[in-house]
Write a protein that holds these residues in place. Structure first.
Motif, PDB file in Angstrom:
ATOM      1  N   ILE A 142     -15.910 -11.417 -27.738  1.00 23.03           N
ATOM      2  CA  ILE A 142     -16.303 -10.265 -27.866  1.00 23.03           C
ATOM      3  C   ILE A 142     -16.598  -9.509 -26.859  1.00 23.03           C
ATOM      4  CG2 ILE A 142     -17.588  -8.851 -29.553  1.00 23.03           C
ATOM      5  CD1 ILE A 142     -16.164 -11.008 -31.128  1.00 23.03           C
ATOM      6  N   ASN A 143     -15.658  -8.315 -26.828  1.00 30.26           N
ATOM      7  CA  ASN A 143     -15.701  -7.330 -25.514  1.00 30.26           C
ATOM      8  C   ASN A 143     -16.648  -6.386 -25.520  1.00 30.26           C
ATOM      9  OD1 ASN A 143     -14.861  -5.362 -27.355  1.00 30.26           O
ATOM     10  ND2 ASN A 143     -12.682  -5.353 -26.946  1.00 30.26           N
ATOM     11  N   GLU A 144     -16.755  -5.772 -24.523  1.00 30.79           N
ATOM     12  CA  GLU A 144     -18.003  -4.607 -24.375  1.00 30.79           C
ATOM     13  C   GLU A 144     -17.949  -3.590 -25.403  1.00 30.79           C
ATOM     14  OE1 GLU A 144     -17.602  -3.061 -20.554  1.00 30.79           O
ATOM     15  OE2 GLU A 144     -18.150  -4.928 -19.714  1.00 30.79           O
ATOM     16  N   GLN A 145     -16.803  -3.381 -26.102  1.00 31.71           N
ATOM     17  CA  GLN A 145     -16.809  -2.552 -27.557  1.00 31.71           C
ATOM     18  C   GLN A 145     -17.137  -3.236 -28.731  1.00 31.71           C
ATOM     19  OE1 GLN A 145     -14.283  -2.677 -25.126  1.00 31.71           O
ATOM     20  NE2 GLN A 145     -15.466  -1.057 -23.841  1.00 31.71           N
ATOM     21  N   GLY A 146     -17.404  -4.512 -28.596  1.00 35.09           N
ATOM     22  CA  GLY A 146     -17.814  -5.279 -29.814  1.00 35.09           C
ATOM     23  C   GLY A 146     -16.572  -5.675 -30.694  1.00 35.09           C
ATOM     24  N   ALA A 147     -15.374  -5.662 -30.019  1.00 41.94           N
ATOM     25  CA  ALA A 147     -14.164  -5.915 -30.732  1.00 41.94           C
ATOM     26  C   ALA A 147     -13.475  -7.577 -30.324  1.00 41.94           C
ATOM     27  CB  ALA A 147     -12.989  -5.013 -30.441  1.00 41.94           C
ATOM     28  N   LEU A 148     -13.163  -8.179 -31.393  1.00 42.72           N
ATOM     29  CA  LEU A 148     -12.703  -9.493 -30.897  1.00 42.72           C
ATOM     30  C   LEU A 148     -11.504  -9.204 -29.996  1.00 42.72           C
ATOM     31  CD1 LEU A 148     -12.478 -12.618 -31.621  1.00 42.72           C
ATOM     32  CD2 LEU A 148     -10.932 -12.025 -33.417  1.00 42.72           C
ATOM     33  N   SER A 149     -11.647 -10.086 -29.024  1.00 38.40           N
ATOM     34  CA  SER A 149     -10.333  -9.986 -27.908  1.00 38.40           C
ATOM     35  C   SER A 149     -10.092 -11.726 -27.727  1.00 38.40           C
ATOM     36  CB  SER A 149     -10.880  -9.206 -26.796  1.00 38.40           C
ATOM     37  OG  SER A 149     -11.219  -7.819 -26.823  1.00 38.40           O
ATOM     38  N   PHE A 150      -8.784 -11.546 -27.090  1.00 36.22           N
ATOM     39  CA  PHE A 150      -8.296 -12.944 -26.475  1.00 36.22           C
ATOM     40  C   PHE A 150      -7.935 -13.183 -25.116  1.00 36.22           C
ATOM     41  CE2 PHE A 150      -7.641 -12.407 -31.128  1.00 36.22           C
ATOM     42  CZ  PHE A 150      -8.109 -13.741 -31.612  1.00 36.22           C
ATOM     43  N   GLN A 221     -26.626 -20.795 -21.947  1.00 31.76           N
ATOM     44  CA  GLN A 221     -26.696 -19.909 -22.809  1.00 31.76           C
ATOM     45  C   GLN A 221     -26.559 -20.519 -24.103  1.00 31.76           C
ATOM     46  OE1 GLN A 221     -23.786 -16.200 -21.892  1.00 31.76           O
ATOM     47  NE2 GLN A 221     -22.786 -16.891 -23.896  1.00 31.76           N
ATOM     48  N   ASN A 222     -27.529 -20.319 -25.039  1.00 31.82           N
ATOM     49  CA  ASN A 222     -27.505 -20.993 -26.305  1.00 31.82           C
ATOM     50  C   ASN A 222     -26.720 -19.985 -27.562  1.00 31.82           C
ATOM     51  OD1 ASN A 222     -29.145 -18.701 -26.521  1.00 31.82           O
ATOM     52  ND2 ASN A 222     -31.092 -19.889 -27.301  1.00 31.82           N
ATOM     53  N   TYR A 223     -25.589 -19.388 -26.992  1.00 30.17           N
ATOM     54  CA  TYR A 223     -24.722 -18.711 -27.920  1.00 30.17           C
ATOM     55  C   TYR A 223     -23.420 -18.340 -27.427  1.00 30.17           C
ATOM     56  CZ  TYR A 223     -26.165 -14.816 -24.784  1.00 30.17           C
ATOM     57  OH  TYR A 223     -26.149 -14.006 -23.591  1.00 30.17           O
ATOM     58  N   HIS A 224     -22.550 -18.032 -28.301  1.00 30.44           N
ATOM     59  CA  HIS A 224     -21.051 -18.115 -27.648  1.00 30.44           C
ATOM     60  C   HIS A 224     -20.867 -16.411 -27.455  1.00 30.44           C
ATOM     61  CE1 HIS A 224     -20.079 -22.202 -29.617  1.00 30.44           C
ATOM     62  NE2 HIS A 224     -20.105 -22.191 -28.294  1.00 30.44           N
ATOM     63  N   PHE A 225     -21.357 -15.575 -28.378  1.00 30.41           N
ATOM     64  CA  PHE A 225     -21.077 -14.081 -28.203  1.00 30.41           C
ATOM     65  C   PHE A 225     -22.094 -13.534 -28.777  1.00 30.41           C
ATOM     66  CE2 PHE A 225     -19.266 -15.678 -32.043  1.00 30.41           C
ATOM     67  CZ  PHE A 225     -19.406 -14.747 -33.033  1.00 30.41           C
ATOM     68  N   LEU A 226     -21.980 -12.017 -28.395  1.00 27.75           N
ATOM     69  CA  LEU A 226     -23.081 -11.110 -29.066  1.00 27.75           C
ATOM     70  C   LEU A 226     -22.488 -10.130 -29.926  1.00 27.75           C
ATOM     71  CD1 LEU A 226     -25.431 -10.760 -25.729  1.00 27.75           C
ATOM     72  CD2 LEU A 226     -26.041 -12.100 -27.911  1.00 27.75           C
ATOM     73  N   ILE A 227     -23.188  -9.643 -31.148  1.00 30.68           N
ATOM     74  CA  ILE A 227     -22.599  -8.541 -31.588  1.00 30.68           C
ATOM     75  C   ILE A 227     -23.717  -7.555 -31.888  1.00 30.68           C
ATOM     76  CG2 ILE A 227     -21.608  -7.702 -33.745  1.00 30.68           C
ATOM     77  CD1 ILE A 227     -19.990 -10.055 -34.054  1.00 30.68           C
ATOM     78  N   ASP A 228     -23.952  -6.507 -31.438  1.00 27.94           N
ATOM     79  CA  ASP A 228     -24.994  -5.440 -31.564  1.00 27.94           C
ATOM     80  C   ASP A 228     -26.256  -6.171 -30.996  1.00 27.94           C
ATOM     81  OD1 ASP A 228     -23.379  -3.502 -32.471  1.00 27.94           O
ATOM     82  OD2 ASP A 228     -23.761  -4.303 -34.754  1.00 27.94           O
ATOM     83  N   GLY A 229     -26.100  -7.001 -29.779  1.00 28.82           N
ATOM     84  CA  GLY A 229     -27.236  -7.607 -29.311  1.00 28.82           C
ATOM     85  C   GLY A 229     -27.680  -8.940 -29.888  1.00 28.82           C
TER      86      GLY A 229
END
Length: 479
Positions: A142-150, A221-229
């Motif tokens: 998840i990029n800085e804008q909160g969108a899925l990226s590859f 890091q106990n997560y893979h990504f963040l969405i809205d924190g």
């Protein structure tokens, strides 16, 4: 009591020693990862990946060719066969936008926006990576804008831990790569290690033959990504693999010896042509000092000094390179045959009919069919992450939505023959099937055709409506 019992350690001390020995013998997770890294960096698989990339850039082994005799030529002719074959396969299969077939219009529009030109270009580059290295990888994030990226990870950086013998499911993986940093005004390199596992990501630095925690990166890091924190974990390991073939064997592994031999034969032949002079001079009773003076006088004055009964003659040097040229030609054919490509310098290629042209593309089409089946499976894996992201962000539940992935190959055809075949199929096949096999057909053409048909229907409806108002109905009576 035996006398040796007096000197034997108490029972509890013996057990402490046994337990300590057991603890010391247990290998830690970091030690296992370190062993895997060392094995990977010395493996033939990784070496072939680097060779494949090097040969694609035409940095071939002929550059190391030596010449022991200083006055002889040392040509190093590098021919970019690998680049041509790889680009040919990628262009044939991945140059056109794939078609995502689904009856759900909303889902089709989302997929079309997701697989925009940027992502399709990345998939095209992934195809090049897979052919050069046997396997390629995309990392969903998840990029800085909160969108899925590859993100494309270089294949030689990835150590996958497979969950099955067919290498279809990745349980966890390591990424090992170098970074640069400045310390005391000097640029230094540092090898970083990231371990992606079901519970998150662990960060290390490979230093002094061991793994130490990478504190600046966050250690654990106990997560893979963040969405809205908010932290999230993927249900699957976030790594999508794209194989060139089932064996994960790169193209260079098949053609390297042929390319090396071609370069060597061509360079040796060039040396021979450069080193053999056009004429060999025969001197009898030459009156000069040395051969250098002879050549100087000949070039400057068109005359040479001779003693009594002296003479100058020349012998024609015969250059025989036919055998080498035939060997080079045989080698070239072998490169395209076993590399499964099309030699565009084939004299008969330009005059080939439709059937003959398809026959000459058989090997390329066969290789790309294998690549296509691997990529279809991989893009389905990509869509798994897309569907979960859409669900998490409230854009809809499309998890159970079926979709068909079709690669539109850039097939070389004789257009006039294809158009004639379409015309001859009228009345036998439905109109849509005929259009799809027309060489000028694409989705934009289909859309314009639908708009044209809709416009004609609207015009007809408007005409009939006006006619009815003017004449009072179809039966000619006033309404």
């Amino acid at each position: 009591m035996l006398i040796e019992d007096l000197f034997r350690a108490p029972w509890h001390e013996q057990m402490k020693g046994v337990i300590q020995a057991m603890v010391d013998s247990v290998i830690t997770d970091e030690e296992i990862l370190l062993l895997e890294i060392k094995e990977w960096e010395n493996s033939e698989t990784r070496k072939n990946m680097l060779i494949g990339e090097r040969y694609y850039k035409n940095k071939v082994d002929i550059r190391d060719k030596k010449q022991k005799i200083s006055w002889k030529s040392n040509q190093k002719l590098a021919h970019a066969f690998t680049r041509k074959l790889v680009d040919q396969k990628v262009g044939y299969l991945l140059s056109k936008e794939p078609t995502f077939g689904t009856e759900n219009k909303a889902y089709r529009e989302i997929i079309k926006n997701t697989f925009d030109r940027g992502l399709l270009r990345k998939i095209k580059n992934i195809g090049k990576e897979a052919i050069n290295k046997g396997i390629a990888y995309l990392y969903p994030y998840i990029n800085e804008q909160g969108a899925l990226s590859f993100m494309k990870f270089p294949s030689e950086q990835i150590i996958p831990f497979w969950g099955d013998s067919e290498h279809m499911e990745v349980i966890s993986f390591l990424r090992v790569y170098e970074t640069s940093f400045y310390e005391d005004g000097k640029k230094k390199k540092q090898k970083k290690v990231e371990y992606y596992h079901p519970a998150g990501i662990s960060f290390y630095i490979l230093e002094a033959g061991g793994l130490i925690s990478d504190v600046p990166a966050g250690v654990e890091q106990n997560y893979h990504f963040l969405i809205d924190g908010e932290p999230y974990l993927w249900e699957k390991t976030p790594l999508i693999h794209f194989k060139y073939n089932e064996e994960e064997q790169p193209l260079i592994d098949i053609i390297k010896s042929l390319v090396d031999n071609y370069n060597l034969q061509a360079s040796t032949n060039a040396d021979l042509l450069a080193d053999i002079p056009k004429f060999i001079y025969k001197l009898i009773n030459y009156g000069g000092v040395d051969l250098a003076e002879f050549l100087s006088d000949l070039n400057e004055y068109m005359a040479v000094k001779l003693d009594q009964d002296g003479d100058v003659d020349k012998l024609q040097a015969e250059i025989q390179t036919e055998a080498v040229e035939k060997e080079i030609e045989r080698n070239r054919k072998a490169i395209y045959e076993f590399g499964r490509g099309v030699d565009t310098q084939d004299d008969e290629l330009g005059n080939a009919s439709g059937v003959a042209l398809r026959y000459r593309y058989t090997d390329l089409d066969l290789d790309c069919n294998i690549l296509e089946s691997e990529f279809q499976s991989s893009i389905e894996h990509m869509l798994w992450f897309v569907d979960r992201y859409l669900l998490m962000t409230g854009q809809g539940n499309f998890i159970d939505e079926s979709i068909n992935i079709i690669f539109n190959k850039d097939i070389i055809i004789v257009e006039s023959e294809a158009i004639q075949d379409c015309q001859n199929s009228v009345g036998i096949l439905d109109d849509k099937t005929i259009r799809e096999n027309h060489p000028w057909y694409n989705e934009e053409v289909e859309q314009r055709l639908e708009e044209q048909m809709q416009k004609e229907m609207d015009n007809y409806d408007n005409y009939m409506s006006t006619f009815k108002k003017k004449h009072g109905g179809l039966d000619g009576q006033e309404s």
